[in-house]
Design a protein around this motif. Structure first.
Motif, short mmCIF file in Angstrom:
data_model
loop_
_atom_site.label_atom_id
_atom_site.label_comp_id
_atom_site.label_asym_id
_atom_site.label_seq_id
_atom_site.Cartn_x
_atom_site.Cartn_y
_atom_site.Cartn_z
N LEU A 64 41.72 39.25 43.19
CA LEU A 64 41.01 38.63 44.55
C LEU A 64 39.18 39.37 43.65
O LEU A 64 38.65 38.66 44.49
N GLN A 65 39.09 40.36 43.20
CA GLN A 65 37.70 40.82 43.07
C GLN A 65 37.08 40.15 41.84
O GLN A 65 36.42 39.52 41.94
N PHE A 66 38.09 39.62 41.01
CA PHE A 66 37.31 38.46 39.61
C PHE A 66 37.32 37.00 40.80
O PHE A 66 36.50 36.53 40.32
N MET A 67 38.32 36.76 41.99
CA MET A 67 37.57 35.49 41.68
C MET A 67 36.53 35.33 43.43
O MET A 67 36.07 34.29 43.13
N PHE A 68 36.20 36.43 44.09
CA PHE A 68 35.47 36.23 45.08
C PHE A 68 34.55 36.90 45.22
O PHE A 68 33.62 36.81 45.37
N LEU A 69 34.81 38.38 44.36
CA LEU A 69 33.46 39.55 44.58
C LEU A 69 32.51 38.77 43.99
O LEU A 69 30.99 38.91 44.67
N PRO A 70 32.39 37.91 42.72
CA PRO A 70 31.05 37.39 41.70
C PRO A 70 30.74 36.47 43.51
O PRO A 70 29.30 35.83 42.88
N ILE A 71 31.26 35.62 44.18
CA ILE A 71 30.09 35.00 44.64
C ILE A 71 29.61 35.62 45.31
O ILE A 71 28.28 34.95 46.07
N GLY A 72 29.95 36.64 45.90
CA GLY A 72 29.07 37.46 46.74
C GLY A 72 27.44 37.87 46.69
O GLY A 72 26.75 37.98 46.16
N PHE A 73 28.10 37.69 44.77
CA PHE A 73 26.42 37.69 44.13
C PHE A 73 25.46 36.92 44.09
O PHE A 73 24.07 37.04 43.84
N TYR B 188 33.50 45.57 35.58
CA TYR B 188 32.33 45.92 36.58
C TYR B 188 31.63 45.58 37.03
O TYR B 188 30.73 45.82 38.58
N TYR B 189 30.81 44.25 37.02
CA TYR B 189 29.99 43.06 37.76
C TYR B 189 30.98 43.45 39.16
O TYR B 189 30.28 43.41 40.06
N SER B 190 32.07 42.42 38.94
CA SER B 190 32.55 41.94 40.18
C SER B 190 32.70 42.90 41.21
O SER B 190 32.97 43.57 41.96
N ALA B 191 32.82 44.70 40.57
CA ALA B 191 33.78 45.75 41.26
C ALA B 191 32.02 46.40 42.04
O ALA B 191 32.11 47.06 43.05
N SER B 192 30.98 46.34 41.83
CA SER B 192 29.47 46.37 41.67
C SER B 192 29.59 45.60 43.13
O SER B 192 28.09 46.07 43.73
N LEU C 11 25.41 31.84 39.86
CA LEU C 11 26.54 30.97 39.81
C LEU C 11 27.63 30.32 38.98
O LEU C 11 29.04 30.38 39.20
N PRO C 12 27.34 30.42 37.69
CA PRO C 12 28.23 29.84 36.64
C PRO C 12 29.27 30.70 35.96
O PRO C 12 30.40 30.46 35.90
N ILE C 13 28.56 32.19 35.97
CA ILE C 13 29.46 33.51 36.41
C ILE C 13 30.35 33.13 37.07
O ILE C 13 32.29 33.95 36.46
N ALA C 14 29.87 32.98 38.66
CA ALA C 14 31.41 32.90 40.06
C ALA C 14 31.67 31.82 39.15
O ALA C 14 33.67 31.79 39.80
N LEU C 15 31.38 30.67 39.14
CA LEU C 15 32.54 29.78 38.53
C LEU C 15 34.11 30.47 37.82
O LEU C 15 34.98 29.55 37.54
N LEU C 16 33.29 30.96 36.83
CA LEU C 16 34.50 31.10 35.39
C LEU C 16 35.03 32.21 36.37
O LEU C 16 36.47 32.61 36.35
N THR C 17 34.38 33.57 37.07
CA THR C 17 35.21 34.41 36.89
C THR C 17 36.41 34.02 38.18
O THR C 17 37.51 34.50 38.27
N LEU C 18 35.61 32.31 38.86
CA LEU C 18 36.96 32.00 40.18
C LEU C 18 38.35 31.61 39.08
O LEU C 18 39.51 31.89 39.79
#
Length: 892
Positions: A50-59, A109-113, A496-503
């Motif tokens: 969940l952390q990798f899939m969704f938290l980067p979308i919040g950024f 680290y990125y997604s957790a923050s 945006l591309p980071i969020a897609l990659l982590t998703l």
């Protein structure tokens, strides 16, 4: 005309986008805290998914909000070091030895923050702040109740209710999950680890105190706070987490001291305060009394826990010294620690696989270097500084009390971070970032109130923000509309591309964990079937290999799949495939979980199966290299014995060159000597080592004899010295007192020219056991071999007297069995007459013919019709004959 607000004031207005993003963060925190699944081997793999899939979308959303001017200005005092930390981590990732692990950790680290940035950017008034905190605490209270339900056998009740007839035939997932929870109460709640659960409660506990201490408007707020404080406190004690219990006590003390600075808000609820404190003290004392024995046992483990921490910290410091500026790269500790870890790590309950140093600051220091640690500490110091500033300055008492709880929690977790990897696990890590974000948000609301109270309102139009009170500065409020717009636009384009990659990565990560679990289950089934149904076992081994292939295909960084797959190949006898799996694993984690030892084992098997000498010698040399690497990383007895045994085997190969065979023989003996000289702590190893020492003592004496025949005095002396070392360990450390070991030690000392030491050793043993036949015989033999005939004569006479004493005891009731056992258990025990004859022979050699005659005559008197008496008569005649002479010497 309506007053036109400045961009700064507009940024402080709560917008729907802020509420939605806060709701998203709170939802993700709740899901990460509560969800677990039986579809993965570790039940909590869903949490990092969940952390990798969704938290980067919040950024992405955060940068869009920033671009639109709808984000509150976070103080540069905290966001600059945060950005610096990620910049250093990125540079360290680009220069690391292991990019796969570094990118994974950087993404973690990125997604957790995300909560660290979103919460202060989107909470713009005290009402929103309180609502967010109440929602967060409601989730936490639910976890506490669930944890107590779990701990006190709730899942046992559910199993009996839902599955009264045992596990179902089909779809066992739900049953397996409940069964696992029922049989493992120490997993505790949905966090599934008692230490991490206790660390999470350290974050939650002071926030619960806030609901009790702060002025409240609704009756259920203090009730919720009391429930969190009391039930959470009970859960912390039940978790048996040393550091969490100690830190909680410090938190309470800090909280009360800080709360006393807010006079009227505290004393206004003085009666409630003392009621809560008294009830809490009574509850804690009751639990301590009930659990005193267990807590004392826990206290006794502190020395071993401290020793384990030091072993884990030492490699981190060595890694830092190797790469002091940027470190080994994020996640580098896991990859590189086997090369630095002390060989006896396993004696302190340290696993073969170690992801972290159990010290967040050392983790950052060794992975991101001194620059990364400086930025990380700057984040903590700035956050705590803002919080303490708000506590001691006049302002909204409710916010100040909330800040006390937040600062107390941050201090508590920061202290725990010296001894625990809490920060690096999804549950604790994400919540710690959220805790920091809440503290910054609370401080920003206080700063905003200071601006209003200063009476400085912005002029109409796009004017700059009003100045803060004189003691404030850019570092507390820095704001630029154009800067925010540019940063927001650039950030949205990058995130945006980071969020897609982590998703996509999150999906692959969970799929990899799922197939890894499927492979492990099939592998376990194969292991269970192997003794009774080898054919079916092979089928399951192959199926497990297929699942591990799928896991690796989804994410090659799931390194445990390579390790398990190699084992499955080995069990099928496909050692070439096992070797390929280990080769693939070494690309990601070169020394993962004793991989070098397994390399050596596989190469040994392949050497045995080789069809030509050249191929066999290639595998032999590769096996030796692997074994050498294995023993350089581990002192385990089985590892060292495996390596030594291989050298012993290789030294007997007909196809090996003679010189290499001699070198391998020496290396075998050298390894065995080192193994025998180590001090093992674990009971099993200590017991096994005694037998190893016994066998090796015999082997070294034989090798010394061989070296003597080869006229290699240097090797002979070396092997005798090693034999002496091992004999000393056996007789002193292991307290081995049997005749064979003592005899070999005496022989070794004698051959080394250390006859006084041999005699002193025997005399010491005799002083401890004066009636021992074995020791008396050994001392007599030592005198004979040392040509000390007079002493030997007296010693044999003593043996004759001891024999007579024991034979007399055999005639008395009650002592016969003891005497018989003493005589019969002694190897080669002779009769009294035989010992007297030997005493006479040694006296004759010493030139004491009269003494020899007297001893022979005593034999004739005591046993006239025995064979010994006949021999004594013959020896007397020899003494009287002219050729023998009758030279007399000193008698006894």
């Amino acid at each position: 005309m309506a007053k036109t607000l400045s961009a700064y004031d507009r940024a402080w207005q709560t917008r729907p986008s802020n509420v939605l993003l806060l709701g998203f963060v709170l939802l993700m925190l709740a899901l990460i805290l509560t969800l677990f699944t039986s579809y993965t081997h570790n039940l909590d793999e869903i949490k990092p998914t969940l952390q990798f899939m969704f938290l980067p979308i919040g950024f992405v959303a955060l940068f869009v909000i920033l671009m639109r001017g709808e984000a509150a200005p976070i103080p540069p005092l905290v966001w600059i070091p945060a950005v610096g930390f990620f910049a250093v981590s990125l540079i360290s990732t680009l220069t690391t030895y292991h990019p796969w692990r570094a990118w994974f950790t950087l993404g973690w680290y990125y997604s957790a923050s995300l909560p660290f940035f979103v919460i202060p950017a989107c909470i713009k008034d005290a009402r929103t702040f309180r609502r967010f905190v109440l929602g967060y605490l409601a989730v936490g209270l639910g976890l506490i109740v669930f944890g107590l339900f779990h701990y006190f056998g709730g899942f046992d009740v559910l199993l009996e209710m839902l599955y009264p007839f045992g596990p179902p035939q089909l779809n066992r997932r739900a049953f397996d999950l409940m069964y696992t929870m029922a049989k493992n109460p120490e997993m505790f709640s949905t966090i599934l680890n008692s230490d991490f659960y206790a660390a999470y409660l350290v974050i939650l506990f002071p926030l619960g105190m806030n609901l009790v201490m702060a002025p409240f408007r609704r009756w259920w707020e203090p009730v919720m706070g009391l429930a969190i404080v009391f039930l959470g406190g009970v859960s912390i004690i039940l978790s048996e987490s040393n550091d969490s219990m100690g830190v909680t006590a410090l938190i309470v003390a800090f909280y009360l001291v800080m709360a006393s600075t807010i006079g009227h808000a505290l004393w206004k609820n003085q009666r409630l305060l003392w009621t809560v404190v008294s009830g809490g003290v009574i509850l804690v004392l009751t639990i301590l009394v009930l659990m005193w024995g267990k807590l004392m046992d826990l206290w006794s483990t502190l020395p071993s826990a401290w020793a384990a921490r030091k072993i884990l910290w030492a490699p981190a410091w060595k890694m830092f010294l190797d790469d002091p500026i940027l470190g080994a790269g994020p996640g580098g500790y896991f990859v590189r620690v086997p090369k630095y870890l002390a060989g006896n790590y396993y004696e302190n309950e340290i696993a073969n696989v170690n992801f972290y140093a159990h010290n967040q600051y050392l983790d950052v220091l060794c992975e991101q270097g001194v620059l990364g640690l400086a930025c990380f500490l700057a984040i903590l110091i700035a956050t705590l500084g803002l919080g303490l500033r708000q506590i001691v300055r006049p302002g909204d008492d409710r916010l100040r009390i909330y800040q006390i709880g937040l600062v107390a929690g941050i201090l508590g977790v920061s202290i725990q971070d010296f001894f625990s990897p809490n920060f690096r696990w999804t549950v604790c890590g994400v919540n710690h970032w959220a805790q920091l974000g809440l503290s910054i948000s609370c401080a920003m609301l206080g700063l905003r109130d200071e601006e209003r109270q200063a009476g400085a309102s912005p002029a109409p139009g796009p004017s700059p923000a009003p100045p803060l009170p004189p003691r404030s500065s850019f570092w507390l409020r820095g704001f630029s509309e154009s800067w925010n717009r540019r940063v927001g636009m650039a950030g949205a384009l990058v995130s945006l591309p980071i969020a897609l990659l982590t998703l996509v990565f999150g999906v692959h990560y969970f799929a990899s964990a799922y197939y890894n679990n499927e492979g492990i289950m099939k592998l376990s089934t194969a292991e269970a079937l192997a003794p009774s149904d080898p054919a079916r076992a092979q089928l399951y081994y192959q199926r497990s290999i297929d699942d591990f292939d799928k896991a690796i295909a989804r994410w090659p960084g799931f390194v445990t799949s390579y390790y398990k797959q190699a084992h499955a190949y080995s069990m099928l006898g496909r050692y070439d495939k096992a070797l390929a799996a280990y080769d693939a694993l070494s690309q990601y984690a070169p020394a993962y979980s004793e991989t070098p030892l397994n390399y050596g084992i596989v190469h040994r098997v392949l050497a045995d199966r080789a069809t030509n000498p050249e191929e066999m010698m290639q595998h032999v040399r590769k096996a030796m290299a692997a074994y050498e690497e294995a023993i350089s990383m581990s002192d385990k007895l089985r590892t060292r014995l495996a390596a030594a045994d291989f050298y012993k085997m290789a030294a007997r190969l007909d196809t090996a060159p003679p010189e290499e065979k001699r070198q391998w023989t020496h290396r075998w003996l050298e390894l065995m000597h080192g193994t025998c000289m180590r001090t093992y702590v674990l009971t099993d190893e200590r017991q096994d080592q005694v037998n190893v020492r016994r066998n090796m003592l015999t082997e070294l004496l034989q090798q010394a004899d061989a070296a003597q025949r080869d006229n290699n005095s240097e090797r002979e002396t070396l092997y005798l010295q090693w034999a002496r070392d091992i004999a000393d360990k056996l007789t002193e450390e292991n307290q081995v007192g049997d005749e064979r070991v003592i005899a070999m030690k005496v022989e070794t000392l004698r051959r080394l020219g250390e006859e006084p030491q041999a005699r002193a050793f025997l005399e010491k043993k005799l002083s401890e056991h004066p009636g021992s036949f074995s020791l008396n015989r050994l001392l007599a033999a030592h005198y004979v071999q040392s040509n000390q005939h007079a002493q030997a004569s007296r010693q044999y006479e003593r043996l004759a007297r001891l024999t007579r004493q024991f034979q007399a005891l055999m005639l008395k009731p009650g002592t016969a069995d003891i005497a018989r056992q003493a005589l019969t258990l002694e190897r080669d025990t002779l009769s009294e007459g035989r010992y007297l004859i030997r005493a006479g022979e040694q006296a004759r050699l010493a030139g004491a013919s009269d003494r020899a005659r007297r001893l022979y005559e005593e034999v004739i008197v005591t046993s006239a019709s025995s064979p010994e008496a006949a021999e004594a008569r013959r020896l007397i005649q020899q003494l009287s004959s002219p050729t023998t002479g009758s030279a007399s010497g000193p008698g006894r």
